[in-house]
Design an enzyme around this catalytic site. Structure first.
Site, mmCIF file in Angstrom:
data_model
loop_
_atom_site.group_PDB
_atom_site.id
_atom_site.type_symbol
_atom_site.label_atom_id
_atom_site.label_comp_id
_atom_site.label_asym_id
_atom_site.label_seq_id
_atom_site.Cartn_x
_atom_site.Cartn_y
_atom_site.Cartn_z
ATOM 1 N N GLU A 145 -16.540 1.853 0.339
ATOM 2 C CA GLU A 145 -16.449 2.542 2.306
ATOM 3 C C GLU A 145 -16.673 3.434 2.076
ATOM 4 O OE1 GLU A 145 -11.983 4.711 1.234
ATOM 5 O OE2 GLU A 145 -13.100 5.630 -0.361
ATOM 6 N N HIS A 197 -5.901 4.960 -6.025
ATOM 7 C CA HIS A 197 -7.487 4.939 -5.573
ATOM 8 C C HIS A 197 -7.389 6.489 -5.436
ATOM 9 C CE1 HIS A 197 -9.411 1.840 -3.099
ATOM 10 N NE2 HIS A 197 -8.606 1.303 -4.374
ATOM 11 N N GLU A 216 -0.504 5.357 0.205
ATOM 12 C CA GLU A 216 -0.649 6.226 0.447
ATOM 13 C C GLU A 216 0.166 7.095 0.206
ATOM 14 O OE1 GLU A 216 -4.691 7.443 0.716
ATOM 15 O OE2 GLU A 216 -3.572 8.726 0.498
ATOM 16 N N HIS A 257 1.021 -1.115 -0.260
ATOM 17 C CA HIS A 257 -0.108 0.162 0.209
ATOM 18 C C HIS A 257 1.068 1.450 0.053
ATOM 19 C CE1 HIS A 257 -3.240 2.680 1.975
ATOM 20 N NE2 HIS A 257 -3.669 2.578 0.656
#
Ligand code: NOJ
Ligand code: CA
Length: 704
Positions: A509, A484, A416, A414
């Site tokens: 989400e 995303h 972010e 991941h």
């Protein structure tokens, strides 16, 4: 592979009356008419089966004030016609082969005063129209800055629209169904809060925009191959019912910096009197360049679980500690900080997920919150927020990698970025090398919060170039990307199939952030998914989020059977089972469908479809003769009727049907489902009752 080219070069002299050009689709159903107005303004008009669906609409581009705009004063100087027919193979997709068949006309226009030339290229397919602006190399047009693109889509009536608010930074909105003339009054009510958002007009909406005319024609407006250009929105002139292109500005307010030779993205209009044809359209993919990755053997569809939903619901945290209010990477010493006891990305817990993945046949496990910086990641417009290589003290990168490998499970990294694109680029090579060194072949990236450099937007040209840079850089490291909060896709996954996922819409989400509309997934396939697959993250079995986190009273607005149907309805080569292992263990019989459903398909059949109301799709497994059917239903209870005539004649199958129970309802009784088995053939007709917010899933296995 079949290829067929015809080229006709016609010099056109601008004699009055000779300025209308007509183009027909290969099957003759669509007709496009191009014409120049008396003042030399280019226009187009679109018909399907002789019915006008786009009224005469202007084309052109407004340049920043030091240049004469590319709006009018044009004459037609050349016309080239082509026919193209080719069938190409997908690396992954809703089907293994796609036919790309169109008639094309490329019109060279010369501006009288400036002698500048542009080409407008139209491609008319059997499912709709694509057109783009091309700027050939020339002395009088080298570098230019767009003030606005002035493409119009003039509507023929006050159609029903399924829209989300136009925004430079997010698409994470619920859809509103309304007449075009009602958008203005409903606009503010349609805007929900987001970490980064900027609307530009009370009649501004996003593409892909789904419309339905009073006489039952479905029209979809979007764009294809959005590369090195800014993302297009549509601003409605609600007096004249004309949509005008509205590009996303950069920090200075400019709408694009271009250098000839270059091209705009394709503007697309898909239309049919049968809504299923919109879902079946491959026009957006076809308008993109063929695959640029030579060896695609490392690109593989993935079914995964993740250390994720527990943070989204607030049961656990991404952050390691609650003691450090502000992190300075390289200086803050996390080994001295007291763990908060809620940090989910710890080695022991991650191994539990790996065990669950191995036991139930998942390909991979995603872990979020593994790296330092989550204590203050959000809301500070922080530049140096993560370095993407430094794990928290309780996350053993090497140990986890070895453990996962021993169990035959892949790990998903991941990244972010917190919207700090500059910081991500700063670390990108090291981060990808770190992934290679530790056995990760897929990264989920994210862009929560305002974009850095400040003043830029998620959808401005230079930030789109960042997303593209990441995808192309990832190819060098054989890494698959699932971004995303990036721009909504426009079919680029044909060219770069390592882009196996994207969020870029309101995903699951939001069911834990207060809930989404119960018909949301009857609209995403008509809109967001036309540009490429979505990491929607279905598979939530516990709808009462307070059961996970007593401080979160969100409710997931679907039935459990609907969640199963989404694995077929929401096409993606990257599918998550989003819920916690403990919730799957409570419903192992229903979980079986998630275990069985493939992520690779050889063909897809669109059985029933009405935007906002219902979708039923059947898909054939790429690696067997089994079929899977999924249905998502909107607010009205309904009986879905499907004939299994897609099954092979003479063969026998067993169907396992996961349906809403008679008393199921997304609000009051979402977990009421029933599972039944029956023998079926290609003559079988099924009638299945679907609840409000409900749906069903069927696996159809050949009986030998
Ligand atoms: C938003 C993403 O959509 C979500 O999946 C992710 O968990 C959070 N950002 C944190 O990165
Ligand atoms: Ca998101």
């Amino acid at each position: 592979m079949k290829k067929f080219f015809v080229s006709v070069f016609v010099m056109v002299f601008s004699i009055f009356g000779m300025n209308a050009q007509e183009l027909k689709s290969p099957n003759g159903n669509f007709k496009m008419i191009f014409a120049l107005e008396n003042d030399g303004t280019p226009t187009y008009q679109l018909f399907t089966k002789n019915k006008e669906i786009i009224k005469k609409s202007k084309l052109g581009l407004e340049l920043q004030k030091d240049k004469k705009s590319l709006l009018n004063d044009f004459k037609l100087v050349n016309e080239v016609r082509n026919t193209f027919d080719e069938t190409w193979k997908t690396v992954w997709g809703e089907e293994t082969q796609i036919r790309n068949h169109y008639n094309e006309i490329a019109l060279t226009l010369k501006q009288n005063e400036t002698e500048r030339q542009i080409i407008i290229r139209f491609r008319l397919f059997n499912d709709g129209l694509g057109f783009r602006y091309e700027f050939p190399e020339q002395k009088n047009l080298t570098y230019f800055v767009l003030k606005e693109e002035r493409t119009e889509f003039a509507m023929t009536g006050d159609h029903t629209a399924f829209w989300i608010p136009g925004d430079y930074d997010t698409q994470e909105y619920d859809f509103t169904e309304s007449k075009l003339t009602e958008i203005r009054k409903l606009f503010r009510g349609a805007v929900s809060e987001n970490a980064s958002q900027k609307q530009f007009s009370d009649t501004g909406v996003q593409t892909s925009l789904m419309l339905k005319t009073a006489d039952g024609i479905y029209i979809n407006i979007h764009e294809a191959a959005l590369i090195n250009y800014s993302c297009m929105h549509l601003n409605l002139d609600d007096k004249n019912l004309v949509f005008q292109s509205h590009l996303t500005p950069d920090a200075k307010g400019n709408k694009g910096h271009l250098q000839a030779p270059c091209v705009s993205p394709w503007r697309t209009i898909i239309a049919s009197s049968d809504a299923r044809d919109i879902l079946a359209s491959r026009m957006t993919l076809n308008l993109n360049e063929p695959c640029k990755i030579e060896d695609t053997s490392w690109i593989k569809p993935v079914k995964y679980i993740g250390v994720w939903w527990e943070m989204i619901t607030g049961k656990s945290s991404w952050a390691y500690t609650d003691e450090i209010p502000s992190v300075q990477l390289g200086i803050t010493d996390f080994t001295k900080a007291k763990p908060n006891g809620k940090h989910a990305a710890n080695t022991k817990h991650v191994k539990e997920y790996i065990d669950f993945a191995a036991k139930h046949g998942f390909d991979a496990v995603l872990v979020e919150g593994w790296n330092e910086g989550w204590e203050d990641w959000f809301g500070h417009e922080k530049d140096y927020v993560f370095d993407f290589v430094t794990p928290y003290p309780d996350f053993d990168v090497k140990g986890i990698h070895e453990y996962a490998k021993s169990k035959g499970v892949k790990m998903i990294m991941h990244h972010e970025t917190s919207g700090s694109t500059r910081n991500y680029e700063r670390h990108l090579d090291k981060a990808f090398q770190f992934m290679n060194d530790n056995g990760y072949d897929a990264a989920k990236t994210g862009y929560v919060g305002n974009i850095l450099p400040l003043g830029e937007h998620h959808y401005s040209q230079s930030i789109l170039n960042h997303y593209q840079y990441v995808i192309e850089k990832a190819v060098d490291y054989k890494i698959m990307i699932n971004a995303h909060e990036a721009v909504r896709p426009t079919g680029i996954c044909r060219t770069y199939p390592n882009m196996i996922g994207n969020e870029s819409a309101r995903g699951t989400e939001f069911q834990a952030f207060g809930g989404s509309k119960a018909n949301h997934t009857t609209l995403l396939p008509f809109t967001r998914l036309l540009g490429g697959p979505m990491d929607y993250t279905p598979g939530v079995f516990e709808m009462d989020i307070a059961k996970l986190n007593p401080n979160n009273n969100s409710h997931v607005n679907t039935t459990l059977a609907n969640q199963l149907g989404l694995y077929v309805v929401m096409y993606s080569p990257l599918q998550m089972a989003a819920d916690l292992p403990e919730n799957y263990n409570r419903f192992l019989d229903a979980f079986q469908f998630i275990k069985d459903v493939p992520v690779e398909w050889s063909t897809s059949k669109y059985l029933e479809a009405e935007p906002g109301y219902y979708i039923t799709i059947a898909r054939k497994d790429k690696n067997s003769n089994n079929w899977f059917v999924g249905n998502s239903n909107g607010y009205n209870t309904r009986t879905s009727t499907v004939t299994l005539d897609f099954l092979e004649k003479g063969k026998k199958y067993e169907a396992t049907i996961y349906a809403d129970a008679a008393d199921a309802d997304y609000k009051t009784n979402p977990q009421a489902y029933k599972i039944s088995k029956q023998k079926v053939t290609n003559k079988t007709k099924l009638q299945l009752k679907t609840a409000a917010g409900g749906g069903y899933a069927i696996s159809i296995v050949e009986v030998k």
